[in-house]
Write a protein that holds these residues in place. Sequence first.
Motif, PDB file in Angstrom:
ATOM      1  N   GLU A 191       0.962  -0.803  -0.002  1.00 32.44           N
ATOM      2  CA  GLU A 191       0.212  -0.264   0.204  1.00 32.44           C
ATOM      3  C   GLU A 191       1.416   0.995   0.467  1.00 32.44           C
ATOM      4  N   PRO A 192       1.855   1.837  -1.510  1.00 29.48           N
ATOM      5  CA  PRO A 192       2.729   2.332  -1.510  1.00 29.48           C
ATOM      6  C   PRO A 192       1.854   4.442  -1.245  1.00 29.48           C
ATOM      7  N   GLU A 193       2.605   4.872  -0.806  1.00 30.39           N
ATOM      8  CA  GLU A 193       2.666   6.524  -0.547  1.00 30.39           C
ATOM      9  C   GLU A 193       3.377   7.389  -1.327  1.00 30.39           C
ATOM     10  N   PRO A 194       2.986   8.009  -1.936  1.00 23.23           N
ATOM     11  CA  PRO A 194       4.633   9.030  -2.314  1.00 23.23           C
ATOM     12  C   PRO A 194       5.524   9.573  -1.349  1.00 23.23           C
ATOM     13  N   ILE A 232       5.888   4.556  -1.484  1.00 30.37           N
ATOM     14  CA  ILE A 232       7.126   3.321  -0.971  1.00 30.37           C
ATOM     15  C   ILE A 232       5.707   3.101   0.766  1.00 30.37           C
ATOM     16  N   MET A 233       6.138   2.135   1.191  1.00 35.38           N
ATOM     17  CA  MET A 233       5.294   2.199   2.504  1.00 35.38           C
ATOM     18  C   MET A 233       6.890   2.639   3.024  1.00 35.38           C
ATOM     19  N   PRO A 234       6.839   4.682   3.615  1.00 35.54           N
ATOM     20  CA  PRO A 234       7.954   4.885   4.192  1.00 35.54           C
ATOM     21  C   PRO A 234       8.161   3.887   5.819  1.00 35.54           C
ATOM     22  N   ALA A 235       7.448   3.222   6.153  1.00 33.83           N
ATOM     23  CA  ALA A 235       8.358   2.305   7.388  1.00 33.83           C
ATOM     24  C   ALA A 235       8.940   1.264   6.983  1.00 33.83           C
ATOM     25  N   LYS A 236       8.881   0.559   6.390  1.00 36.32           N
ATOM     26  CA  LYS A 236       8.607  -0.315   4.971  1.00 36.32           C
ATOM     27  C   LYS A 236      10.457  -0.657   4.978  1.00 36.32           C
ATOM     28  N   LEU A 237      10.417   0.498   4.367  1.00 38.50           N
ATOM     29  CA  LEU A 237      11.419   1.024   3.648  1.00 38.50           C
ATOM     30  C   LEU A 237      12.759   1.577   4.856  1.00 38.50           C
ATOM     31  N   LEU A 320       8.350  -6.648  -1.945  1.00 40.77           N
ATOM     32  CA  LEU A 320       6.914  -6.127  -2.056  1.00 40.77           C
ATOM     33  C   LEU A 320       7.132  -4.889  -2.402  1.00 40.77           C
ATOM     34  N   HIS A 321       7.577  -4.236  -2.886  1.00 41.16           N
ATOM     35  CA  HIS A 321       7.734  -2.520  -3.193  1.00 41.16           C
ATOM     36  C   HIS A 321       8.094  -3.067  -5.140  1.00 41.16           C
ATOM     37  N   CYS A 336      29.229  -2.892  -1.687  1.00 42.79           N
ATOM     38  CA  CYS A 336      28.735  -1.787  -2.434  1.00 42.79           C
ATOM     39  C   CYS A 336      27.072  -2.702  -2.591  1.00 42.79           C
ATOM     40  N   PHE A 337      26.329  -2.150  -1.209  1.00 46.07           N
ATOM     41  CA  PHE A 337      24.745  -2.618  -1.310  1.00 46.07           C
ATOM     42  C   PHE A 337      23.970  -1.589  -2.149  1.00 46.07           C
ATOM     43  N   TRP A 338      22.846  -2.258  -3.025  1.00 42.61           N
ATOM     44  CA  TRP A 338      21.796  -1.068  -3.270  1.00 42.61           C
ATOM     45  C   TRP A 338      20.498  -1.894  -3.456  1.00 42.61           C
ATOM     46  N   PHE A 339      19.424  -0.843  -4.012  1.00 46.11           N
ATOM     47  CA  PHE A 339      17.975  -1.654  -4.016  1.00 46.11           C
ATOM     48  C   PHE A 339      17.475  -0.294  -4.949  1.00 46.11           C
ATOM     49  N   THR A 340      15.973  -1.046  -6.140  1.00 51.66           N
ATOM     50  CA  THR A 340      15.310  -0.046  -6.437  1.00 51.66           C
ATOM     51  C   THR A 340      14.173   0.057  -5.776  1.00 51.66           C
ATOM     52  N   VAL A 341      13.463   1.477  -6.173  1.00 52.95           N
ATOM     53  CA  VAL A 341      12.237   0.840  -5.664  1.00 52.95           C
ATOM     54  C   VAL A 341      11.313   2.402  -6.640  1.00 52.95           C
ATOM     55  N   PRO A 342       9.876   1.533  -6.801  1.00 50.32           N
ATOM     56  CA  PRO A 342       9.575   2.619  -8.171  1.00 50.32           C
ATOM     57  C   PRO A 342       9.404   4.087  -7.689  1.00 50.32           C
ATOM     58  N   GLN A 343       9.704   4.795  -8.652  1.00 51.46           N
ATOM     59  CA  GLN A 343       8.406   6.162  -8.287  1.00 51.46           C
ATOM     60  C   GLN A 343       7.537   6.083  -8.553  1.00 51.46           C
ATOM     61  N   TYR A 344       7.208   7.648  -8.137  1.00 53.66           N
ATOM     62  CA  TYR A 344       5.719   7.732  -8.049  1.00 53.66           C
ATOM     63  C   TYR A 344       5.313   7.954  -9.462  1.00 53.66           C
ATOM     64  N   VAL A 345       4.207   7.464 -10.040  1.00 54.40           N
ATOM     65  CA  VAL A 345       3.150   8.156 -10.666  1.00 54.40           C
ATOM     66  C   VAL A 345       1.832   8.810 -10.616  1.00 54.40           C
TER      67      VAL A 345
END
Length: 347
Positions: A191-194, A232-237, A320-321, A336-345
Amino acid sequence: MKLRSYLLIANGISIAVILIFLIVSYVKMLLSLDVVIWLSGVTLGVGLLSFILHYFLTRPIETSIHRITLESKKIADGDFQGQLVPSGPIEFQMLAKQFNEMSRKLDESFNQLRSSESSRRELVENISHDLRTPLASIQSFVEALQDDVIKDDTTFQRYLTTIRVETGKLSGLINDLFQLSRLQSGVELFEPEPYHMDNIILEKIQSHLLQLEEKKLEIKVEMSDSLPSVAIMPAKLKRALSNLLQNAIRYSPEGGLISVTVSEFGNDMVRVSIADQGEGIRESEQELIFERLYRTDKSRNRESGGAGLGLAIAKSIIDLHGGSIGVESVYGKGSCFWFTVPQYVVK
Ligand code: ADP
């Protein structure tokens, strides 16, 4: 009755009926006795020849059925290694191929079942070990307090502090296990939010300032001013980021540098990377570390690290994201750890 006997009897009966009709016809044709005998002889001979041919031609069917029967017996006994060589009539060749495919799939499923059973056992053993260690320590300190052997207040306070620290570790571990099990069982909905990634990064760095200072670590943050919002889900991220930052701090040498970089990735993602100058991770272990309870330090000394849940939790959160997570590391030089998350559309 065997299939081949059945086919031969059916063939014999049909030949016999044809012969009877032919011989009766010859008699009715008012031919001379010699001709009738000769014709009947030839007809009987041809009938016999047909029966013999049928006998030999049905052999491949019998062989194919026999082989398939043997193979199914092997499968029933749990042996999935056998391979049928497709031969005989085309239907049996197809059946043999399907049989081989079925054995292969059964073999795969059983192997998966066995390995998941053994990893479940390993998981229970590891969790028991991680729960037992702080529990044993709490128990021994409580016993010491109960026995009234501690007379001075300083030792008394030290014992209480240890009990509090160990209880904290225990509750942290149970909380992590609970979180991970929820994430991996799929009950958590996306349940994402911008949100602005820079807020999360700065907040998390702020909350780790004390640890950064303790190890005299320098932290460098690079992100462009025109970074798009993320969905994203801020608390989770925050949790995922915190786990990565925590590891970077834990595995960095004193006085080292941690670099956090945030950038756009492709058309629709944002990429965050956290690089450290720590011990690095061997290539063979770079995928395994994202599995729950996997630690490169097999001694499982909780003083030198956590329980091996941090990266598994981070991975589940990024999954989950709908993003990806990974590591690039040179053993002995850093990771170097990395991750990607979706942009808000905007819809
Ligand atoms: P832990 O709580 O043990 O750190 P994690 O799941 O966070 O568990 O990490 C799993 C393992 O991956 C760690 O035990 C460690 O060996 C390795 N690891 C994680 N982050 C780093 C890092 N930044 N540098 C070196 N090794 C790391």
